[in-house]
Scaffold this active site. Structure first.
Site, PDB file in Angstrom:
ATOM      1  N   GLY A   1       0.756  -1.239   0.000  1.00  0.00           N
ATOM      2  CA  GLY A   1       0.000   0.000   0.000  1.00  0.00           C
ATOM      3  C   GLY A   1       0.786   1.288   0.000  1.00  0.00           C
ATOM      4  O   GLY A   1       0.200   2.369  -0.111  1.00  0.00           O
TER       5      GLY A   1
ATOM      6  N   GLU B   1       3.929  -6.777   1.386  1.00  0.00           N
ATOM      7  CA  GLU B   1       3.318  -7.046   0.082  1.00  0.00           C
ATOM      8  C   GLU B   1       3.289  -5.809  -0.797  1.00  0.00           C
ATOM      9  O   GLU B   1       2.225  -5.400  -1.261  1.00  0.00           O
ATOM     10  CB  GLU B   1       1.878  -7.534   0.272  1.00  0.00           C
ATOM     11  CG  GLU B   1       1.735  -8.697   1.221  1.00  0.00           C
ATOM     12  CD  GLU B   1       0.276  -9.047   1.511  1.00  0.00           C
ATOM     13  OE1 GLU B   1       0.007 -10.218   1.795  1.00  0.00           O
ATOM     14  OE2 GLU B   1      -0.567  -8.145   1.452  1.00  0.00           O
ATOM     15  N   PRO B   2       4.424  -5.200  -1.061  1.00  0.00           N
ATOM     16  CA  PRO B   2       4.391  -4.006  -1.900  1.00  0.00           C
ATOM     17  C   PRO B   2       4.124  -4.371  -3.365  1.00  0.00           C
ATOM     18  O   PRO B   2       4.613  -5.391  -3.843  1.00  0.00           O
ATOM     19  CB  PRO B   2       5.808  -3.430  -1.757  1.00  0.00           C
ATOM     20  CG  PRO B   2       6.669  -4.615  -1.449  1.00  0.00           C
ATOM     21  CD  PRO B   2       5.795  -5.573  -0.671  1.00  0.00           C
ATOM     22  N   GLY B   3       3.335  -3.587  -4.019  1.00  0.00           N
ATOM     23  CA  GLY B   3       3.085  -3.784  -5.447  1.00  0.00           C
ATOM     24  C   GLY B   3       3.454  -2.515  -6.188  1.00  0.00           C
ATOM     25  O   GLY B   3       4.498  -2.413  -6.839  1.00  0.00           O
ATOM     26  N   ARG B   4       2.612  -1.515  -6.012  1.00  0.00           N
ATOM     27  CA  ARG B   4       2.798  -0.236  -6.697  1.00  0.00           C
ATOM     28  C   ARG B   4       4.170   0.375  -6.439  1.00  0.00           C
ATOM     29  O   ARG B   4       4.818   0.878  -7.362  1.00  0.00           O
ATOM     30  CB  ARG B   4       1.716   0.733  -6.200  1.00  0.00           C
ATOM     31  CG  ARG B   4       1.642   2.035  -6.971  1.00  0.00           C
ATOM     32  CD  ARG B   4       0.678   3.002  -6.269  1.00  0.00           C
ATOM     33  NE  ARG B   4      -0.572   2.360  -5.916  1.00  0.00           N
ATOM     34  CZ  ARG B   4      -1.633   2.284  -6.723  1.00  0.00           C
ATOM     35  NH1 ARG B   4      -1.589   2.840  -7.909  1.00  0.00           N
ATOM     36  NH2 ARG B   4      -2.739   1.668  -6.339  1.00  0.00           N
TER      37      ARG B   4
ATOM     38  N   CYS C   1     -14.546   3.363 -27.871  1.00  0.00           N
ATOM     39  CA  CYS C   1     -15.849   4.000 -27.971  1.00  0.00           C
ATOM     40  C   CYS C   1     -16.531   4.088 -26.618  1.00  0.00           C
ATOM     41  O   CYS C   1     -17.493   3.373 -26.331  1.00  0.00           O
ATOM     42  CB  CYS C   1     -16.706   3.245 -28.967  1.00  0.00           C
ATOM     43  SG  CYS C   1     -15.945   3.287 -30.583  1.00  0.00           S
TER      44      CYS C   1
ATOM     45  N   TYR D   1      -0.505  -1.763 -12.119  1.00  0.00           N
ATOM     46  CA  TYR D   1      -1.920  -1.662 -12.453  1.00  0.00           C
ATOM     47  C   TYR D   1      -2.102  -1.034 -13.831  1.00  0.00           C
ATOM     48  O   TYR D   1      -3.066  -0.317 -14.080  1.00  0.00           O
ATOM     49  CB  TYR D   1      -2.697  -0.892 -11.361  1.00  0.00           C
ATOM     50  CG  TYR D   1      -2.446  -1.476  -9.983  1.00  0.00           C
ATOM     51  CD1 TYR D   1      -3.036  -2.671  -9.614  1.00  0.00           C
ATOM     52  CD2 TYR D   1      -1.560  -0.875  -9.088  1.00  0.00           C
ATOM     53  CE1 TYR D   1      -2.775  -3.246  -8.380  1.00  0.00           C
ATOM     54  CE2 TYR D   1      -1.292  -1.444  -7.842  1.00  0.00           C
ATOM     55  CZ  TYR D   1      -1.909  -2.623  -7.498  1.00  0.00           C
ATOM     56  OH  TYR D   1      -1.639  -3.188  -6.275  1.00  0.00           O
TER      57      TYR D   1
HETATM   58  C1  LIG Z   1      -3.336  -4.914  -3.833  1.00  0.00           C
HETATM   59  C2  LIG Z   1      -2.777  -5.544  -2.635  1.00  0.00           C
HETATM   60  C3  LIG Z   1      -1.452  -5.300  -2.267  1.00  0.00           C
HETATM   61  C4  LIG Z   1      -0.551  -4.339  -3.003  1.00  0.00           C
HETATM   62  O1  LIG Z   1      -0.918  -3.025  -2.849  1.00  0.00           O
HETATM   63  P1  LIG Z   1       0.056  -1.865  -3.406  1.00  0.00           P
HETATM   64  O2  LIG Z   1      -0.680  -0.638  -3.120  1.00  0.00           O
HETATM   65  O3  LIG Z   1       0.223  -2.112  -4.869  1.00  0.00           O
HETATM   66  O4  LIG Z   1       1.341  -1.969  -2.682  1.00  0.00           O
HETATM   67  C5  LIG Z   1      -0.947  -5.967  -1.178  1.00  0.00           C
HETATM   68  N1  LIG Z   1      -1.713  -6.837  -0.466  1.00  0.00           N
HETATM   69  C6  LIG Z   1      -2.994  -7.083  -0.792  1.00  0.00           C
HETATM   70  C7  LIG Z   1      -3.758  -8.059   0.012  1.00  0.00           C
HETATM   71  C8  LIG Z   1      -3.572  -6.454  -1.881  1.00  0.00           C
HETATM   72  O5  LIG Z   1      -4.848  -6.705  -2.192  1.00  0.00           O
END
Ligand SMILES: *Cc1c(COP(=O)(O)O)cnc(C)c1O
Length: 419
Positions: A239, A273-276, A342, A371
């Site tokens: 997050g 759990e970093p993604g972004r 469209c 994303y």
């Molecule tokens: C989407 C998600 C993440 C990643 O969130 P980011 O904002 O991309 O870091 C981590 N854990 C869970 C459970 C998620 O659903």
């Protein structure tokens, strides 16, 4: 921080002029920077070095196999939300003991698949899910390692669509009921309670919500200890935000500075759990201008990338910087930058001030590495873009541009229509 910058007015991805990538691969095109990805991973690893930790990259941000392999090579694991993501993760060599599985709607098949592969843990989001996992584990004669996803009811102060940790959200188990659920789980024969999980939302630009949420979870961990439930994993979710416009999100180091004092001496492995914050600023979307159109009260720059390629602007009203591939001093206009799909919702930017453009000019949509492609679709029967990874002065295709043939793969016409 990222490695996309201008050199003599030309946009570069690391040491590669992006114009040359456009010439070779066409548009729309996703380009990722290897150095940026590894830098971000290292930032997390360095920040949390003092305590045992696992970085489980949130695959839904970007699930390209090459990017996942890079994560695996740097010791990373995966945070998955589906059987498909598990398949991808295992296929590129992410060790199952570094895979955590979240999501409110795990199917029986998905649970069976994950159990058979012996992932680190299921992050369980409801009582019924807990019972399903227990039953299926029983049928398979295995013990399911689980964490409960606890909803700490903390406002992450981000976009409503990407906040997840409030009472009103479908995610997790309300913190008031946490003890009761742990007691319930303890009574289940085929469940091993090994952790606790929280994830309160995405694009969080302050440290406080992380600290507040963690403090609530720590109280829970203490109460569990008192009941003889000793957890081995504390999954603090993802997050952490990135800079899209003028946000100034904390660096992983700043996050660690606030969290480490709370975590040290806990004798628990931290899962993140970093993604972004790993992939977001490591990718851009390149697009070409098709037309400039003057509307009644605004101008439209029509480009060849649309909402099917990058959904964030329309889905979240998200802001992405859009910059020219070649810098220029043309007059400034205010325009909506829109795609060919469209739908009125097909825009990349609205009322954006940019240097005027002409047919054939190329633009870069910044911060599109998370994303972006992973949310793309074939809507309007548009083949999805190619993806390229740049490393220093080299570039590698990591996903071919889809063809028209790809669009109809798997479709069948029943015989009775064949006359
Ligand atoms: C989407 C998600 C993440 C990643 O969130 P980011 O904002 O991309 O870091 C981590 N854990 C869970 C459970 C998620 O659903």
């Amino acid at each position: 921080m990222h490695y996309f910058r201008y050199l003599k007015g030309e946009l570069y991805a690391e040491d590669v002029p992006v114009r040359s990538l456009i010439e070779e691969y066409g548009t729309p095109l996703y380009v990722y920077s290897h150095k940026t990805l590894t830098r971000h991973l290292k930032a997390y690893n360095d920040a949390f070095m003092e305590i045992p930790h696992i970085i489980c990259f949130a695959m839904k941000a970007n699930s390209n196999s090459a990017i996942l392999r890079l994560i695996a090579n740097h010791g990373g694991g995966a945070d998955i939300v589906s059987g498909g993501e598990l398949y991808r993760a295992l296929r590129v060599g992410i060790p199952p003991e570094k895979i955590v599985y979240a999501g409110v709607g795990k199917t029986d098949d998905e649970i069976r698949y994950a159990l058979s592969k012996r992932i680190l843990m299921f992050n369980v989001e409801s009582e019924q899910e807990l019972e399903r996992i227990n039953d299926i584990a029983g049928q398979m004669n295995v013990i399911a390692p689980i964490a409960l996803r606890i909803n700490p009811d903390i406002d992450p102060e981000t976009h409503p669509y990407i906040s997840t940790g409030l009472r009103m959200h479908k995610f997790g188990i309300p913190i008031e009921n946490a003890l009761e659920y742990y007691r319930l789980a303890r009574g289940l024969e085929n469940i091993e309670l090994i952790g606790v999980h929280k994830h309160i939302g995405s694009q969080i630009t302050k440290v406080t919500p992380f600290v507040d949420a963690l403090q609530r979870i720590l109280v829970l961990i203490e109460s569990l200890k008192a009941e003889g439930i000793n957890l081995r994993y504390l999954d603090i979710g993802g997050g952490l935000g990135i800079q899209y416009k003028n946000e100034s999100p904390p660096h992983p180091k700043e996050l660690a500075q606030k969290l480490l004092p709370l975590l040290k001496g806990l004798d628990i492995t931290i899962v993140m759990e970093p993604g972004r914050s790993i992939a977001g600023n490591a990718g851009i979307l390149l697009t070409r201008v098709l037309y400039l159109k003057k509307g009644e009260d605004r101008e439209f720059v029509i480009v060849d990338a649309g909402m099917n390629d990058l959904m964030r602007p329309t889905l979240y009203d998200a802001y992405h910087h859009i910059v020219p591939v070649r810098k220029n001093r043309r007059k400034l206009i205010t325009a909506d930058i829109v795609g060919p799909v469209c739908e009125s919702g097909d825009f990349l930017a609205r009322e954006r001030e940019i240097n005027t453009v002409e047919h054939g000019d190329c633009l870069a949509v910044m911060s599109a590495g998370a994303y972006g492609f992973s949310m793309s679709s074939n809507y309007n029967s548009r083949p999805r873009p190619a993806e390229v990874l740049v490393k220093d002065g080299e570039h590698y295709i990591i996903r071919k541009r889809e063809t028209y043939r790809d669009l109809v793969r798997g479709e069948m016409i029943p015989d009775f229509l064949d006359k």
